[in-house]
Design a protein around this motif. Sequence first.
Motif, PDB file in Angstrom:
ATOM      1  N   ARG A 122      72.020 106.323 -54.693  1.00  0.00           N
ATOM      2  CA  ARG A 122      71.282 105.635 -56.121  1.00  0.00           C
ATOM      3  C   ARG A 122      70.789 107.061 -56.756  1.00  0.00           C
ATOM      4  N   THR A 143      74.498 107.374 -59.357  1.00  0.00           N
ATOM      5  CA  THR A 143      74.410 106.434 -58.790  1.00  0.00           C
ATOM      6  C   THR A 143      75.789 106.712 -58.488  1.00  0.00           C
ATOM      7  N   GLU A 201      73.714  97.634 -59.494  1.00  0.00           N
ATOM      8  CA  GLU A 201      73.429  98.615 -59.589  1.00  0.00           C
ATOM      9  C   GLU A 201      73.632  98.963 -61.325  1.00  0.00           C
TER      10      GLU A 201
END
Length: 275
Positions: free
Chosen positions: A11, A61, A133
């Motif tokens: 991340r 990410t 995400e």
Amino acid sequence: MSDRSWLTVQRGDAPLLVSIPHTGTDLAGRDDGFVSPWLARRDTDWWIEQLYDFAGDLGATVVRTSVSRSIIDVNRDPSGASLYPGQATTELCPTTTFDGEALYRDGQEPDADEVARRRAAYFEPYHAALETEIARLRAMHPHVVLYDCHSIRSVIPRLFEGKLPLFNLGTNSGNSADPALQEQVAALMAATGRPSVVNGRFKGGWITRHHGRPEQGVHALQMELSCRGYMLEPEGKIEPSNWPSRYHPAFAAPMRATLTKIFETALAWAGSRHS
């Protein structure tokens, strides 16, 4: 592989999500069902995770699977419909190589139940990770770029004529990303002086087409690189003695520099956008 150790999510907080779906070499315990493990791994997007390992330093990410595309291809339409009607391609759970050779020993091909099992075990979690995400980054940024990383051998007559351009940008014929972003990335490719194309043979797979929603602030790009741009690709027949060739950082440096500029440009573009 009952756990999720095959799925890696690194991340970052920048408005850039990098998908790496085809570098996996894990055959999920099915090695004996294939004609050979080497053949099952031959169409891997070799060394892409190394080529793009600067992504984290830019705050991106990164989502990656270690499962081989020969087990299940997370970049195919899960319904089984072809993304390129009328053109040669491979399936959700491929039964042939890019060159059309059988992947499985007789009687070992995955049946409908096995395809469904692999879809539930690997395909759905990969896309759930992308969705998670995307939602996380969209909560922080009005616009995010989803960049899907791929590579392929330069010459595969069954899939395309002649030698593939070095850079192949796909945006689902302009439907998965803002035209301004597409133009900026295309300009960087053209500036290299090397062969490049936008929405040519590779327009973007399921990842680009499914997740790219520019009207909702999600702009998806697929980059298909010819292997000769970053690794010493053999001339002539590919065989275990010469494929894959090793990753050479010095040889890959020029392409890596261009890809870094593309990421920096995508980040600057996303940061300049308003909701």
